[in-house]
Design a protein around this motif. Structure first.
Motif, PDB file in Angstrom:
ATOM      1  N   SER A 179      45.531-107.977 -28.151  1.00  0.00           N
ATOM      2  CA  SER A 179      44.556-109.068 -28.135  1.00  0.00           C
ATOM      3  C   SER A 179      45.260-110.341 -27.696  1.00  0.00           C
ATOM      4  CB  SER A 179      43.938-109.269 -29.531  1.00  0.00           C
ATOM      5  OG  SER A 179      44.829-109.967 -30.374  1.00  0.00           O
ATOM      6  N   ILE A 180      44.486-111.415 -27.639  1.00  0.00           N
ATOM      7  CA  ILE A 180      45.066-112.706 -27.250  1.00  0.00           C
ATOM      8  C   ILE A 180      46.153-113.126 -28.234  1.00  0.00           C
ATOM      9  CG2 ILE A 180      43.275-113.996 -28.484  1.00  0.00           C
ATOM     10  CD1 ILE A 180      44.948-115.046 -25.208  1.00  0.00           C
ATOM     11  N   THR A 207      52.000-115.518 -27.849  1.00  0.00           N
ATOM     12  CA  THR A 207      50.579-115.700 -27.550  1.00  0.00           C
ATOM     13  C   THR A 207      50.397-116.684 -26.413  1.00  0.00           C
ATOM     14  OG1 THR A 207      49.954-115.225 -29.839  1.00  0.00           O
ATOM     15  CG2 THR A 207      48.354-116.423 -28.493  1.00  0.00           C
ATOM     16  N   LYS A 208      51.129-117.799 -26.467  1.00  0.00           N
ATOM     17  CA  LYS A 208      51.013-118.808 -25.411  1.00  0.00           C
ATOM     18  C   LYS A 208      51.518-118.248 -24.081  1.00  0.00           C
ATOM     19  CE  LYS A 208      51.872-123.007 -26.560  1.00  0.00           C
ATOM     20  NZ  LYS A 208      52.571-124.252 -26.941  1.00  0.00           N
ATOM     21  N   GLU A 209      52.573-117.452 -24.127  1.00  0.00           N
ATOM     22  CA  GLU A 209      53.108-116.841 -22.912  1.00  0.00           C
ATOM     23  C   GLU A 209      52.071-115.906 -22.277  1.00  0.00           C
ATOM     24  OE1 GLU A 209      56.755-113.824 -21.576  1.00  0.00           O
ATOM     25  OE2 GLU A 209      56.803-114.835 -23.532  1.00  0.00           O
ATOM     26  N   GLN A 210      51.361-115.175 -23.119  1.00  0.00           N
ATOM     27  CA  GLN A 210      50.334-114.256 -22.626  1.00  0.00           C
ATOM     28  C   GLN A 210      49.194-115.040 -21.976  1.00  0.00           C
ATOM     29  OE1 GLN A 210      48.689-110.102 -24.212  1.00  0.00           O
ATOM     30  NE2 GLN A 210      48.320-111.752 -25.630  1.00  0.00           N
ATOM     31  N   GLY A 215      39.413-126.115  -8.892  1.00  0.00           N
ATOM     32  CA  GLY A 215      38.987-124.804  -9.365  1.00  0.00           C
ATOM     33  C   GLY A 215      40.082-124.015 -10.054  1.00  0.00           C
ATOM     34  N   LYS A 216      41.245-124.635 -10.272  1.00  0.00           N
ATOM     35  CA  LYS A 216      42.368-123.951 -10.918  1.00  0.00           C
ATOM     36  C   LYS A 216      42.315-124.178 -12.428  1.00  0.00           C
ATOM     37  CE  LYS A 216      44.197-122.672  -6.995  1.00  0.00           C
ATOM     38  NZ  LYS A 216      45.453-123.261  -6.514  1.00  0.00           N
ATOM     39  N   MET A 217      42.892-123.225 -13.146  1.00  0.00           N
ATOM     40  CA  MET A 217      42.898-123.280 -14.608  1.00  0.00           C
ATOM     41  C   MET A 217      44.145-124.009 -15.093  1.00  0.00           C
ATOM     42  SD  MET A 217      42.384-120.010 -17.153  1.00  0.00           S
ATOM     43  CE  MET A 217      40.877-119.462 -16.340  1.00  0.00           C
ATOM     44  N   GLU A 218      43.989-124.836 -16.130  1.00  0.00           N
ATOM     45  CA  GLU A 218      45.096-125.596 -16.704  1.00  0.00           C
ATOM     46  C   GLU A 218      45.112-125.421 -18.218  1.00  0.00           C
ATOM     47  OE1 GLU A 218      45.417-129.346 -13.577  1.00  0.00           O
ATOM     48  OE2 GLU A 218      44.215-129.558 -15.401  1.00  0.00           O
ATOM     49  N   LEU A 219      46.311-125.553 -18.800  1.00  0.00           N
ATOM     50  CA  LEU A 219      46.463-125.407 -20.251  1.00  0.00           C
ATOM     51  C   LEU A 219      46.984-126.701 -20.864  1.00  0.00           C
ATOM     52  CD1 LEU A 219      46.451-123.537 -22.772  1.00  0.00           C
ATOM     53  CD2 LEU A 219      48.853-123.026 -22.254  1.00  0.00           C
ATOM     54  N   ASP A 220      46.262-127.195 -21.846  1.00  0.00           N
ATOM     55  CA  ASP A 220      46.724-128.330 -22.641  1.00  0.00           C
ATOM     56  C   ASP A 220      47.502-127.741 -23.814  1.00  0.00           C
ATOM     57  OD1 ASP A 220      46.968-130.338 -24.617  1.00  0.00           O
ATOM     58  OD2 ASP A 220      45.191-131.383 -23.837  1.00  0.00           O
ATOM     59  N   ASN A 221      48.843-127.786 -23.727  1.00  0.00           N
ATOM     60  CA  ASN A 221      49.690-127.118 -24.712  1.00  0.00           C
ATOM     61  C   ASN A 221      49.434-127.608 -26.135  1.00  0.00           C
ATOM     62  OD1 ASN A 221      51.544-125.227 -23.252  1.00  0.00           O
ATOM     63  ND2 ASN A 221      52.019-127.089 -22.107  1.00  0.00           N
ATOM     64  N   ASP A 222      49.301-128.900 -26.310  1.00  0.00           N
ATOM     65  CA  ASP A 222      49.100-129.446 -27.656  1.00  0.00           C
ATOM     66  C   ASP A 222      47.786-128.969 -28.258  1.00  0.00           C
ATOM     67  OD1 ASP A 222      51.501-130.764 -27.461  1.00  0.00           O
ATOM     68  OD2 ASP A 222      50.604-132.660 -26.791  1.00  0.00           O
ATOM     69  N   LYS A 223      46.731-128.986 -27.451  1.00  0.00           N
ATOM     70  CA  LYS A 223      45.420-128.576 -27.941  1.00  0.00           C
ATOM     71  C   LYS A 223      45.401-127.080 -28.257  1.00  0.00           C
ATOM     72  CE  LYS A 223      40.541-129.534 -27.016  1.00  0.00           C
ATOM     73  NZ  LYS A 223      39.579-130.134 -26.045  1.00  0.00           N
ATOM     74  N   PHE A 224      46.079-126.279 -27.418  1.00  0.00           N
ATOM     75  CA  PHE A 224      46.117-124.841 -27.668  1.00  0.00           C
ATOM     76  C   PHE A 224      46.926-124.527 -28.929  1.00  0.00           C
ATOM     77  CE2 PHE A 224      47.750-120.515 -27.093  1.00  0.00           C
ATOM     78  CZ  PHE A 224      46.561-119.833 -26.866  1.00  0.00           C
ATOM     79  N   THR A 225      48.047-125.231 -29.103  1.00  0.00           N
ATOM     80  CA  THR A 225      48.858-125.035 -30.304  1.00  0.00           C
ATOM     81  C   THR A 225      48.069-125.368 -31.553  1.00  0.00           C
ATOM     82  OG1 THR A 225      50.900-125.509 -29.087  1.00  0.00           O
ATOM     83  CG2 THR A 225      50.991-125.714 -31.482  1.00  0.00           C
TER      84      THR A 225
END
Length: 444
Positions: free
Chosen positions: A62-63, A270-273, A341-351
Motif C-alpha cells: 500500500s501507500i 512511504t515518501k520514496e514510494q 500539468g506535472k505533479m509536485e510534492l509539498d514535503n512538509d504537508k505530506f509529512t
C-alpha cells in the motif's frame, strides 16, 4: 541534327510520371511510421506509470510502508508488509530448523569407483514419501557394472521425496553423504537395501551415522518457557504477527533475555514510494506533451497532435487525480498538479499528513474504487496486449503502411511500363534521326 539517348530520355519521362505519387506515398508512410513510434513511447510511459501504481496497490502493498527492527542483531530478522500493525514484541529464539544429514556406514576403503550390487532395491523414505531404486538400472554405460558414483547420480536424478546424495573425501577416506532437501524434524531420511546379496552394502545403509539431526525451528513470543511457543518446519515464520515475517538465523542461550521487535510505519520509505509514483506520472505527461504538441515558432509539432485517444487519456487521468476519495484529495496531503500539468510534492504537508492521518492517507490511495484502483481501471482498456486501444491504433496504422507498400509496388509496375513505352518511342525516333542525318550527308 544530333541523336537522342533513348535510355536517358525514357528514364526521365517515366520518373516524371510516377514521382509525384512516390513523394505523396512516402510522406504518408513517414507520417504513419512516426505515429506508430510515438504511440509506442506513450504506451511504454503509460505502462511504467501503471506498474508504479500497482507496486503501491497489490496484495500486501500500500501507500504506507512499514518497517520491522530488532533491538539485537544476529539471531533473527523481520520484514513487515502493508498489513502489519504498529506494535512492540518480544522474541526468544530457542532453536533453528535444520535438515537431516547422515553418512552411510560403508567400508573404509570405499571410493567413487567401488562396485555396488546390480540386483535388489534401495528404498528411501522422507516424511512418508518413498523412492525405490532398482539397482539393475544404475549401470549407465552398459558394461554390466555399477559404481558408487553411478549410485549417487541415480539417487539425485530420480524424482525423489527430498534426499540428496554426494561423495565427500576427508583424510584420505570417501564417505557417502545423504541429506534431506528440506528442514524439519519430519524430514528425516530413512533408507534400506534389500535383495542385493551383499551384506556390506545392506549393512552400510542400515547403520547411518547422523551428522545433523533434523529439527523444527522453535521460537517464543515472549520470554522462553513463559511466552507463546511456536514451531515451524522452516526458519521463516510467516504471518505469526499480522503482516510480519520472522526469519531465525541463530539460537539464543537458555536464560538469555528475549529480543525486542518493533513494528511501525516507515515514513521515508512511504515518501520514496510516493516520489516514484510522481516521477512515473510526470514521465508520462512529458511523453504525452511531446507527441501531442501543436507546434509553433519554438516547438516542433508532435506526431500525434490533436490525437483523440491521447487527449482522452490526459483528460481521464486529470479527472481522477483531482477527484475526492474517502473525503480526501491529493491536494490535502501535499500533492498538486502545476500549470504544466506535472505533479509536485509539498514535503512538509505530506509529512504532516503521515503523522496526523496515516489511516485516511492509506484509505484514499488504496482499496477498491479508491485513487490507485481507479487509475488502474482507467488504464486497463489502453494497455491490453492483444486488444488494447493503443495496440489497435498501432495495428491500424501499420495496415495503412502495408496498403501504401502495395501502392508503391503498383507504382513500380507503372514505372516499368512507362519506361518500356518511352524507350521504344525514343529508340524509333533516334533511328529516324540517324537515317535523316545519313540522307543529309549525301547532299553535303
Amino acid at each position: 541534327m544530333s541523336s537522342l539517348d533513348p535510355i536517358t530520355m525514357a528514364t526521365q519521362l517515366a520518373t516524371f510520371d510516377v514521382q509525384p505519387f512516390q513523394m505523396r506515398y512516402q510522406m504518408q508512410a513517414d507520417k504513419y511510421q512516426a505515429q506508430i513510434a510515438a504511440l509506442g513511447k506513450v504506451e511504454s510511459a503509460l505502462r511504467d506509470f501503471r506498474n508504479a501504481v500497482n507496486d503501491m496497490n497489490s496484495t500486501g502493498s500500500s501507500i504506507i510502508k512499514n518497517t520491522a527492527t530488532t533491538t539485537q542483531d544476529g539471531f533473527f530478522s523481520a520484514s513487515a508488509d502493508a498489513n502489519a500493525l504498529s506494535g512492540s514484541y518480544q522474541i526468544f529464539v530457542e532453536q533453528i530448523a535444520s535438515a537431516h544429514q547422515a553418512s552411510a556406514g560403508m567400508p573404509a576403503d570405499m571410493d567413487a569407483n567401488t562396485e555396488i550390487p546390480t540386483t535388489g532395491e534401495l528404498t528411501f523414505t522422507v516424511n512418508g514419501e518413498q523412492m525405490v531404486i532398482d539397482l539393475s538400472t544404475v549401470d549407465t554405460d552398459g558394461d554390466g557394472k555399477a559404481t558408487m558414483s553411478d549410485l549417487v547420480k541415480a539417487i539425485n536424478n530420480n524424482t525423489n521425496p527430498g534426499v540428496n546424495a554426494t561423495l565427500v573425501r576427508s583424510n584420505g577416506q570417501t564417505h557417502l553423504m545423504l541429506s534431506s532437501t528440506e528442514t524439519a524434524a519430519a524430514n528425516r531420511v530413512e533408507v534400506s537395501a534389500t535383495g542385493t546379496g551383499a551384506a556390506w552394502f545392506e549393512d552400510g545403509f542400515a547403520n547411518l551415522n547422523t551428522i545433523t539431526e533434523p529439527k523444527d525451528a522453535v521460537i517464543w513470543l515472549g520470554a522462553q518457557n513463559s511466552g507463546l511457543k511456536l514451531t515451524n518446519a522452516s526458519n521463516t515464520f510467516e504471518g505469526i504477527i499480522d503482516g510480519v515475517d520472522i526469519t531465525v538465523t541463530k539460537a539464543q542461550t537458555t536464560g538469555d533475555a528475549a529480543i525486542g521487535l518493533n513494528v511501525g510505519a516507515d515514513a521515508e520509505a512511504t515518501k520514496e514510494q510516493v516520489n516514484k509514483f510522481i516521477e512515473a506520472y510526470n514521465t508520462l505527461i512529458t511523453a504525452l506533451d511531446e507527441h501531442t504538441a501543436l507546434g509553433g515558432e519554438d516547438q516542433k509539432r508532435g506526431a500525434l497532435a490533436n490525437d483523440p485517444t491521447l487527449r482522452s487519456i490526459e483528460s481521464q487521468l486529470s479527472g481522477i487525480l483531482r477527484g475526492d476519495f474517502n473525503g480526501m484529495r491529493l491536494a490535502d496531503v501535499g500533492i498538486s498538479i502545476n500549470r504544466e500539468g506535472k505533479m509536485e510534492l509539498d514535503n512538509d504537508k505530506f509529512t504532516e499528513a503521515q503523522k496526523n492521518n496515516s489511516a485516511a492517507l492509506e484509505q484514499m490511495f488504496n482499496g477498491k474504487g479508491n485513487l490507485l484502483d481507479s487509475i488502474d481501471s482507467m488504464m486497463e482498456p489502453y494497455l491490453k496486449f492483444s486488444s488494447g486501444l493503443l495496440s489497435s491504433r498501432k495495428e491500424s496504422l501499420q495496415s495503412n503502411i502495408d496498403r501504401i507498400d502495395d501502392k508503391q509496388a503498383q507504382l513500380e509496375r507503372k514505372y516499368d511500363m512507362a519506361y518500356d513505352r518511352y524507350l521504344k518511342q525514343f529508340t524509333q525516333m533516334n533511328n529516324i534521326m540517324t537515317q535523316m542525318n545519313q540522307t543529309m550527308s549525301m547532299f553535303g
